[in-house]
Scaffold this motif. Sequence first.
Motif, PDB file in Angstrom:
ATOM      1  N   LYS A  62       0.837  -1.205   0.000  1.00 12.23           N
ATOM      2  CA  LYS A  62       0.000   0.000   0.000  1.00 12.23           C
ATOM      3  C   LYS A  62       0.871   1.253   0.000  1.00 12.23           C
ATOM      4  N   LEU A  63       1.907   1.262   0.827  1.00  9.18           N
ATOM      5  CA  LEU A  63       2.825   2.400   0.876  1.00  9.18           C
ATOM      6  C   LEU A  63       3.485   2.621  -0.484  1.00  9.18           C
ATOM      7  N   PHE A  64       4.017   1.560  -1.078  1.00  8.23           N
ATOM      8  CA  PHE A  64       4.692   1.682  -2.368  1.00  8.23           C
ATOM      9  C   PHE A  64       3.728   2.152  -3.459  1.00  8.23           C
ATOM     10  N   PHE A  69       5.484   4.232  -7.081  1.00 12.87           N
ATOM     11  CA  PHE A  69       6.355   3.396  -7.885  1.00 12.87           C
ATOM     12  C   PHE A  69       5.914   1.948  -7.940  1.00 12.87           C
ATOM     13  N   LEU A  70       4.715   1.704  -7.517  1.00 11.19           N
ATOM     14  CA  LEU A  70       4.097   0.396  -7.651  1.00 11.19           C
ATOM     15  C   LEU A  70       2.656   0.636  -8.071  1.00 11.19           C
ATOM     16  N   ARG A  71       2.183  -0.159  -8.982  1.00  5.78           N
ATOM     17  CA  ARG A  71       0.803  -0.014  -9.446  1.00  5.78           C
ATOM     18  C   ARG A  71      -0.002  -1.236  -9.013  1.00  5.78           C
ATOM     19  N   GLU A  72      -1.142  -0.984  -8.365  1.00  6.71           N
ATOM     20  CA  GLU A  72      -2.038  -2.078  -8.001  1.00  6.71           C
ATOM     21  C   GLU A  72      -2.977  -2.319  -9.167  1.00  6.71           C
ATOM     22  N   MET A  73      -3.062  -3.558  -9.565  1.00  2.24           N
ATOM     23  CA  MET A  73      -3.936  -3.925 -10.682  1.00  2.24           C
ATOM     24  C   MET A  73      -5.012  -4.851 -10.139  1.00  2.24           C
TER      25      MET A  73
END
Length: 142
Positions: A62-64, A69-73
């Motif tokens: 969640k933080l990233f 710089f991280l995408r939740e798909m």
Amino acid sequence: MATFDDALAYLKGENIRITPQRIAILEFLTEVPTHPTAEEVYRAIEEKFPGISVATVYNNLKLFTEIGFLREMNYGSSSSRYDFAITPHYHVICQKCGKVSDFFYPRLDDVEMAAERLTDYQIQSHRLEIYGLCPTCKNITE
């Protein structure tokens, strides 16, 4: 973010505590060519960190994601998958096994402009997903 080092430098620059667990999660995400679920991330690092909890993994994902710089798909009711977003790209998703593969194609900026003109929305982004059978599942059904 482009690399593990870039992401780590960003975290340090934002005064976000750098823990061994956080580093392990980040290393895994930047090295794995797939789009893992939180459970897959957890399984990949739990041997190295036997005391780590699934909640710790979720909190770091969640933080990233919030940092960018991280995408939740999220694809329907299945678990979210995570993509260490380096460059704009799209996804092909296997309807049988759920495998997600990247493919690169010129950005569809003209589609965003058309949508804006036709709907009077202020378009901020888009996502393209293509569904089919991956080579493994295709070969099983043939």
